[in-house]
Design a protein around this motif. Structure first.
Motif, mmCIF file in Angstrom:
data_model
loop_
_atom_site.group_PDB
_atom_site.id
_atom_site.type_symbol
_atom_site.label_atom_id
_atom_site.label_comp_id
_atom_site.label_asym_id
_atom_site.label_seq_id
_atom_site.Cartn_x
_atom_site.Cartn_y
_atom_site.Cartn_z
ATOM 1 N N GLU A 57 0.361 -1.302 -0.321
ATOM 2 C CA GLU A 57 0.012 0.364 0.018
ATOM 3 C C GLU A 57 1.032 1.335 0.200
ATOM 4 O O GLU A 57 1.861 1.399 1.216
ATOM 5 C CB GLU A 57 -1.091 -0.063 1.156
ATOM 6 N N LEU A 58 0.812 1.697 -0.761
ATOM 7 C CA LEU A 58 2.277 3.185 -1.457
ATOM 8 C C LEU A 58 0.924 4.034 -1.647
ATOM 9 O O LEU A 58 0.501 4.230 -3.157
ATOM 10 C CB LEU A 58 2.933 2.522 -2.152
ATOM 11 N N ALA A 82 5.845 1.551 6.270
ATOM 12 C CA ALA A 82 6.494 3.026 7.396
ATOM 13 C C ALA A 82 7.116 3.830 7.410
ATOM 14 O O ALA A 82 7.793 4.729 7.870
ATOM 15 C CB ALA A 82 8.051 1.786 7.498
ATOM 16 N N CYS A 83 6.434 4.540 6.496
ATOM 17 C CA CYS A 83 6.631 5.767 5.590
ATOM 18 C C CYS A 83 7.824 6.684 5.448
ATOM 19 O O CYS A 83 7.989 7.495 6.021
ATOM 20 C CB CYS A 83 6.391 6.583 7.373
ATOM 21 N N GLN A 84 8.256 5.100 4.576
ATOM 22 C CA GLN A 84 9.825 5.737 4.311
ATOM 23 C C GLN A 84 9.554 5.946 2.420
ATOM 24 O O GLN A 84 8.516 5.617 2.148
ATOM 25 C CB GLN A 84 10.981 4.336 3.630
#
Length: 198
Positions: A57-58, A82-84
């Motif tokens: 999920e991007l 991971a909010c990267q």
């Protein structure tokens, strides 16, 4: 400047969908905004031979660039679970997850970012071919208008082979004449002749 909204459904290819709209409507312009997410993202990072591919999920953060009937040049940034944050040059194979809405800025006639004359350079490429990817990056880096022929079936392969007399790819044609492959294209770039095709 006019604007146009474009809604994309799950599983649609982000790059190809925008390219198809630009070709169908014969429009040129740039991206004003985007909201949406991807299930798969394919993007080219600087200095790498192959695109980076992420799945999951991007969330799309930004999507900037230009489009016209001859091609699309977009830069993507996105966030994973991971909010990267990742980013690079958008490639084919970036698929919509739940949906995406794009706001396009349409340039009026006479303001086109690229020439509306006939594209002089054609390039036949094989999917997954590193030399083909390098050739396309070279053309995009110098903003050279070009028509891409994707060789993804036997018929297209045979047509290109008969036209060029070559078995290797990419195959580059200028004004309908075969000039060779990646080495020939790079030679044109070093001599400065490539810039004359703008």
């Amino acid at each position: 400047m006019d604007t146009l909204t474009l809604h994309l459904e799950p599983e649609q290819d982000l790059l190809l969908s925008l390219s198809e709209v630009a070709q169908e409507k014969q429009i040129s312009g740039f991206l004003l905004g985007v909201v949406g997410n991807l299930s798969k993202a394919s993007f080219q990072c600087p200095g790498r031979d192959q695109p980076t591919v992420l799945e999951g999920e991007l969330e799309i953060i930004t999507l900037n660039g230009t489009f016209d009937a001859d091609g699309v040049h977009l830069h993507l940034s996105l966030s994973d679970g991971a909010c990267q944050v990742w980013g690079g040059h958008l490639e084919k194979g970036s698929l919509i997850l739940k949906g995406a809405d794009l706001l396009l800025g349409i340039l009026k006639q006479g303001q086109a970012a690229r020439s509306r004359t006939k594209t002089r350079l054609e390039i036949a490429v094989l999917p997954g071919c590193p030399w083909c990817a390098s050739a396309l990056r070279l053309l995009e880096a110098y903003n050279i208008p070009h028509l891409v022929i994707t060789v993804d079936n036997d018929v297209t392969f045979q047509q290109c082979q008969q036209r060029s007399g070559m078995n290797t790819f990419p195959q580059v044609f200028i004004d309908g004449t075969t000039i060779g492959g990646f080495d020939s294209l790079e030679k044109l770039q070093r001599s400065g002749e490539l810039l004359t095709l703008k």
